[in-house]
Design a protein around this motif. Structure first.
Motif, PDB file in Angstrom:
ATOM      1  N   ARG A 294     -53.947  -3.357  -7.518  1.00 46.06           N
ATOM      2  CA  ARG A 294     -53.192  -2.109  -7.704  1.00 46.06           C
ATOM      3  C   ARG A 294     -54.398  -1.196  -7.702  1.00 46.06           C
ATOM      4  O   ARG A 294     -54.215   0.001  -7.260  1.00 46.06           O
ATOM      5  N   THR A 295     -55.581  -1.264  -8.605  1.00 54.84           N
ATOM      6  CA  THR A 295     -56.268  -0.082  -8.883  1.00 54.84           C
ATOM      7  C   THR A 295     -57.165   0.196  -7.496  1.00 54.84           C
ATOM      8  O   THR A 295     -57.409   1.359  -7.100  1.00 54.84           O
ATOM      9  N   ILE A 296     -57.257  -0.788  -6.640  1.00 55.16           N
ATOM     10  CA  ILE A 296     -57.991  -0.743  -5.548  1.00 55.16           C
ATOM     11  C   ILE A 296     -57.105  -0.009  -4.538  1.00 55.16           C
ATOM     12  O   ILE A 296     -57.726   1.161  -3.791  1.00 55.16           O
ATOM     13  N   ILE A 297     -55.855  -0.181  -4.488  1.00 51.18           N
ATOM     14  CA  ILE A 297     -54.856   0.787  -3.778  1.00 51.18           C
ATOM     15  C   ILE A 297     -54.862   2.086  -4.161  1.00 51.18           C
ATOM     16  O   ILE A 297     -54.848   2.986  -3.240  1.00 51.18           O
ATOM     17  N   VAL A 298     -54.759   2.404  -5.477  1.00 49.89           N
ATOM     18  CA  VAL A 298     -54.779   3.721  -6.021  1.00 49.89           C
ATOM     19  C   VAL A 298     -56.126   4.559  -5.619  1.00 49.89           C
ATOM     20  O   VAL A 298     -56.217   5.460  -4.928  1.00 49.89           O
ATOM     21  N   ILE A 299     -57.218   3.730  -5.677  1.00 49.72           N
ATOM     22  CA  ILE A 299     -58.594   4.524  -5.282  1.00 49.72           C
ATOM     23  C   ILE A 299     -58.574   4.729  -3.738  1.00 49.72           C
ATOM     24  O   ILE A 299     -58.820   6.043  -3.390  1.00 49.72           O
ATOM     25  N   GLY A 300     -57.781   4.011  -3.042  1.00 50.32           N
ATOM     26  CA  GLY A 300     -57.930   3.796  -1.402  1.00 50.32           C
ATOM     27  C   GLY A 300     -56.891   5.187  -1.173  1.00 50.32           C
ATOM     28  O   GLY A 300     -57.212   5.956  -0.427  1.00 50.32           O
ATOM     29  N   SER A 415     -47.449  10.329  -4.194  1.00 48.77           N
ATOM     30  CA  SER A 415     -46.288   9.303  -4.497  1.00 48.77           C
ATOM     31  C   SER A 415     -47.108   7.919  -4.775  1.00 48.77           C
ATOM     32  O   SER A 415     -46.392   7.435  -5.918  1.00 48.77           O
ATOM     33  N   LEU A 416     -47.642   7.416  -3.954  1.00 49.76           N
ATOM     34  CA  LEU A 416     -48.356   6.287  -3.925  1.00 49.76           C
ATOM     35  C   LEU A 416     -49.088   5.996  -5.327  1.00 49.76           C
ATOM     36  O   LEU A 416     -48.999   4.971  -5.811  1.00 49.76           O
ATOM     37  N   VAL A 417     -50.201   6.882  -5.737  1.00 52.61           N
ATOM     38  CA  VAL A 417     -50.805   6.655  -6.722  1.00 52.61           C
ATOM     39  C   VAL A 417     -50.090   6.652  -8.030  1.00 52.61           C
ATOM     40  O   VAL A 417     -50.633   6.065  -8.938  1.00 52.61           O
ATOM     41  N   ALA A 418     -48.921   7.125  -8.044  1.00 45.33           N
ATOM     42  CA  ALA A 418     -47.890   7.284  -9.290  1.00 45.33           C
ATOM     43  C   ALA A 418     -47.103   5.964  -9.210  1.00 45.33           C
ATOM     44  O   ALA A 418     -46.991   5.200 -10.522  1.00 45.33           O
ATOM     45  N   GLU A 419     -47.016   5.477  -8.219  1.00 44.74           N
ATOM     46  CA  GLU A 419     -45.923   4.417  -8.120  1.00 44.74           C
ATOM     47  C   GLU A 419     -46.565   2.840  -8.149  1.00 44.74           C
ATOM     48  O   GLU A 419     -45.939   1.915  -8.706  1.00 44.74           O
ATOM     49  N   ILE A 420     -47.758   2.857  -7.615  1.00 48.13           N
ATOM     50  CA  ILE A 420     -48.303   1.559  -7.496  1.00 48.13           C
ATOM     51  C   ILE A 420     -48.720   0.942  -8.987  1.00 48.13           C
ATOM     52  O   ILE A 420     -48.661  -0.200  -9.125  1.00 48.13           O
ATOM     53  N   PRO A 421     -49.482   1.579  -9.869  1.00 46.13           N
ATOM     54  CA  PRO A 421     -49.944   1.238 -11.032  1.00 46.13           C
ATOM     55  C   PRO A 421     -48.805   0.510 -11.946  1.00 46.13           C
ATOM     56  O   PRO A 421     -47.756   0.867 -11.754  1.00 46.13           O
ATOM     57  N   SER A 422     -49.258  -0.170 -12.905  1.00 48.21           N
ATOM     58  CA  SER A 422     -48.112  -0.767 -14.053  1.00 48.21           C
ATOM     59  C   SER A 422     -47.891   0.555 -14.904  1.00 48.21           C
ATOM     60  O   SER A 422     -48.994   1.188 -14.956  1.00 48.21           O
ATOM     61  N   SER A 423     -47.058   0.261 -15.692  1.00 47.77           N
ATOM     62  CA  SER A 423     -46.637   1.508 -16.604  1.00 47.77           C
ATOM     63  C   SER A 423     -47.664   1.407 -17.551  1.00 47.77           C
ATOM     64  O   SER A 423     -48.104   2.724 -17.969  1.00 47.77           O
ATOM     65  N   LEU A 424     -48.226   0.423 -17.962  1.00 46.49           N
ATOM     66  CA  LEU A 424     -49.289   0.443 -19.170  1.00 46.49           C
ATOM     67  C   LEU A 424     -50.434   1.049 -18.708  1.00 46.49           C
ATOM     68  O   LEU A 424     -51.147   1.795 -19.565  1.00 46.49           O
ATOM     69  N   LEU A 425     -50.853   0.924 -17.621  1.00 51.21           N
ATOM     70  CA  LEU A 425     -52.229   1.422 -16.965  1.00 51.21           C
ATOM     71  C   LEU A 425     -51.952   2.521 -16.059  1.00 51.21           C
ATOM     72  O   LEU A 425     -53.031   3.131 -15.118  1.00 51.21           O
ATOM     73  N   PHE A 477     -57.865   0.537   6.244  1.00 52.19           N
ATOM     74  CA  PHE A 477     -57.675   0.132   4.908  1.00 52.19           C
ATOM     75  C   PHE A 477     -55.981   0.170   4.700  1.00 52.19           C
ATOM     76  O   PHE A 477     -55.455  -0.556   3.874  1.00 52.19           O
ATOM     77  N   THR A 478     -55.234   1.142   5.288  1.00 54.56           N
ATOM     78  CA  THR A 478     -53.821   1.355   4.978  1.00 54.56           C
ATOM     79  C   THR A 478     -53.168  -0.009   5.509  1.00 54.56           C
ATOM     80  O   THR A 478     -52.161  -0.416   4.980  1.00 54.56           O
ATOM     81  N   TYR A 479     -53.337  -0.191   6.886  1.00 57.75           N
ATOM     82  CA  TYR A 479     -52.911  -1.341   7.185  1.00 57.75           C
ATOM     83  C   TYR A 479     -52.962  -2.879   6.329  1.00 57.75           C
ATOM     84  O   TYR A 479     -51.996  -3.574   6.266  1.00 57.75           O
ATOM     85  N   PHE A 480     -54.005  -3.106   6.003  1.00 56.10           N
ATOM     86  CA  PHE A 480     -54.236  -4.275   5.327  1.00 56.10           C
ATOM     87  C   PHE A 480     -54.005  -4.331   3.531  1.00 56.10           C
ATOM     88  O   PHE A 480     -53.628  -5.074   2.960  1.00 56.10           O
ATOM     89  N   PHE A 481     -54.038  -3.199   3.083  1.00 55.11           N
ATOM     90  CA  PHE A 481     -53.948  -3.042   1.894  1.00 55.11           C
ATOM     91  C   PHE A 481     -52.699  -2.150   1.044  1.00 55.11           C
ATOM     92  O   PHE A 481     -52.252  -2.567   0.221  1.00 55.11           O
ATOM     93  N   ILE A 482     -52.169  -1.158   1.662  1.00 58.27           N
ATOM     94  CA  ILE A 482     -51.100  -0.335   1.156  1.00 58.27           C
ATOM     95  C   ILE A 482     -49.716  -0.840   1.360  1.00 58.27           C
ATOM     96  O   ILE A 482     -49.359  -1.000   2.491  1.00 58.27           O
ATOM     97  N   PRO A 483     -49.147  -1.177   0.210  1.00 60.22           N
ATOM     98  CA  PRO A 483     -47.738  -1.754   0.674  1.00 60.22           C
ATOM     99  C   PRO A 483     -46.725  -0.600   0.518  1.00 60.22           C
ATOM    100  O   PRO A 483     -47.132   0.456   0.290  1.00 60.22           O
ATOM    101  N   GLU A 484     -45.459  -0.916   0.802  1.00 60.40           N
ATOM    102  CA  GLU A 484     -44.407  -0.041   0.872  1.00 60.40           C
ATOM    103  C   GLU A 484     -43.659  -0.111  -0.691  1.00 60.40           C
ATOM    104  O   GLU A 484     -42.836  -1.031  -0.830  1.00 60.40           O
ATOM    105  N   PRO A 485     -43.574   0.931  -1.572  1.00 65.11           N
ATOM    106  CA  PRO A 485     -42.955   0.690  -2.791  1.00 65.11           C
ATOM    107  C   PRO A 485     -41.460   1.433  -2.749  1.00 65.11           C
ATOM    108  O   PRO A 485     -40.909   1.362  -3.995  1.00 65.11           O
TER     109      PRO A 485
END
Length: 530
Positions: A294-300, A415-425, A477-485
């Motif tokens: 999840r962190t890698i996706i946010v960074i990307g 939107s993605l950087v807020a949605e992807i991480p867990s609530s705690l982190l 990167f998007t094709y292989f790593f970023i999901p649809e939340p």
């Protein structure tokens, strides 16, 4: 069934009913239920106007004759230029400051909450503007840029997370992407102000744009003072009763279908489940287990803003000037570019709920890459035999790329950087992602002046080849790593990541909240909720 098991089952039932309500809520119903949450989120996010304004300001001042004369060096032809090293340093000053501001904001937001963190930044920012306004030398201006980055970094840490945590699922994309609109709006204001003072021949040509920054903090700090705290943050602080009170202030009492107890139960269930999976809330936890992905996706997602050419567009006015347009027309075209960008964000609001984040990312990066390659191709004949027609064509493609970026990559990334991480982190993930973005932006701000400056590499429009290449890397990167939340609650996203569902499988994958086991530590919270 004993009392302990009954309590667990009751929590799960409430959370499932809250999840069903989230999925059934339509856009109009959500607006009717959460009108106050929308208003408070807009007030908090508007602080990002200052960041967008600052981002555009220095890049445009490099094309301002009075600023060039005050801080630049005379050239053999009698004109003045800020050297490429100083251009890079000034633009990077804010980014360097933001690195520390992000860390400070991340720590303060967990300790004091989102409201107080924003208020501290809003109080500090006007004091630093005095340094900019009265800077007697380019060195002092550089120091002011670094210091101003501190509160701007704090804003970036807080507003995106706050927007997500006070919104239901169907409104998340609108309010988180509104942050991108604020950023673009700040750039548009900077372009308009700089165009208005273009013909000033004294120091007011650049001091007036600096002084404009004193306007924003005063009304914003008043609004933020009265804003409610995030109910998710209150749950993480083990204060469910306060979370209920905050949720009452965020919602309309006229809705009979909304149950505050169930909504808080969903927050508690999600938070406690995440604590069971990974009890640590330190930065190191972002790089362990499912949180690493999840962190890698946010960074990307954050870095995609730079890879898609945002740094080049921040230099739009200077770029247009170096491409062969007159200074006044360069400023006019820059204003048109950011006006189109605002329209782009609005269009993204129409597309995001239906098309999805991942699809918009893929389409946007593909289109921008093609346009940059075209700009680079046009730069070859323009360098050999400059013409006004080619200069306007290059400018048009850069405008269109900004328009496309703000329909796709710009708002979607927020939107993605807020949605992807867990609530705690969530806050820490945003800090790490934005920190990486700032580091990459520092590199981009070093090389972009060299690409455009006639006293350095002098690539001018041929720089489009470079940025077309970076867009292509982002596309892979998007094709292989970023999901649809889209349409997923935080708890459902937790389960999808725990199951290691591939990025391309998030849309069709099925998860059920019953798979989340209420944890032992809920009972302490439950006693406070009753």
């Amino acid at each position: 069934m004993d009392l302990k098991e009954a309590s667990r089952q009751d929590l799960l039932i409430k959370a499932e009913e809250a999840t069903d309500h989230e999925h059934e809520l339509t856009f109009l119903q959500a607006i009717k239920l959460y009108p106050k949450a929308v208003a408070w989120s807009v007030i908090m996010s508007t602080a990002l106007v200052m960041d967008g304004y600052d981002t555009k300001l220095l890049g445009s001042l490099f094309a301002q004759p009075a600023f060039q004369k005050a801080y630049g060096n005379v050239q053999p032809n009698g004109s003045y230029q800020i050297s490429a090293p100083w251009q890079a340093g000034l633009n990077n000053g804010s980014n360097v400051g933001q690195l520390l501001g992000l860390v400070i904001g991340g720590s303060l937001s967990e300790w004091l909450g989102f409201r107080k963190t924003i208020m501290i930044g809003l109080v500090v920012a006007p004091c630093i503007v005095f340094m900019q306004f009265f800077a007697p030398s380019i060195g002092v201006l550089q120091a002011a840029q670094v210091l101003l980055g501190l509160p701007l970094g704090m804003f970036q840490t807080v507003v995106t997370v706050y927007a997500l945590e006070v919104m239901p699922v169907c409104l998340r994309s609108y309010l988180t992407s509104y942050n991108n609109m604020c950023w673009v709006f700040g750039q548009l204001i900077a372009s308009g102000v700089l165009r208005g003072v273009l013909n000033f021949e004294n120091s007011w040509a650049y001091r007036v744009p600096f002084a404009i920054q004193w306007f924003w903090p005063i009304p914003l700090v008043i609004g933020v003072y009265f804003a409610p705290e995030s109910p998710w943050w209150l749950v993480r602080q083990n204060r469910p009763e306060d979370a209920k009170a905050a949720l009452r202030r965020l919602t309309s009492p006229q809705s009979v279908d909304f149950d505050i107890d169930k909504s808080v139960a969903l927050m508690v269930l999600t938070t406690e489940h995440e604590s069971e999976i990974n009890s640590s809330t330190q930065y190191s936890a972002c790089f362990k287990g499912t949180d690493l992905r999840r962190t890698i996706i946010v960074i990307g997602c954050y870095c995609m803003q730079v890879l898609s050419g945002s740094t080049l567009r921040a230099y739009a006015t200077y770029f247009f000037e170096q491409a062969g347009l007159p200074t006044a027309q360069a400023f006019n075209l820059s204003i048109a570019t950011y006006a189109l960008s605002l329209v782009g964000v609005i269009l993204s609001w129409l597309l995001m709920p239906h098309v999805g984040r991942r699809t918009l990312f893929l389409c946007g990066l593909s289109a921008i890459a093609v346009m940059f390659f075209i700009v680079g191709g046009l730069g070859i004949p323009q360098a050999a035999s400059p013409s006004t027609g080619l200069a306007w064509t290059i400018g048009a493609f850069l405008m269109i790329s900004a328009f496309v970026s703000n329909i796709t990559v710009g708002p979607v990334s927020y939107s993605l950087v807020a949605e992807i991480p867990s609530s705690l982190l969530r806050s820490k993930s945003v800090v790490i992602g934005r920190f990486t973005y700032a580091c990459l932006n520092i590199v981009a701000n070093v090389i972009t002046p060299y690409q455009l400056n006639p006293t350095a590499w002098n690539w001018r429009a041929k720089a489009g080849f470079f940025w077309g290449g970076t867009c292509t890397l982002g596309l892979l990167f998007t094709y292989f790593f970023i999901p649809e939340p889209k349409d997923r609650t935080t708890a459902e996203l937790d389960l999808l990541f725990e199951k290691k569902v591939p990025a391309r499988g998030f849309v069709k994958a099925e998860v059920h909240l019953s798979e989340v086991e209420p944890t032992r530590s809920y009972h302490a919270s439950e006693n406070k909720m009753d």
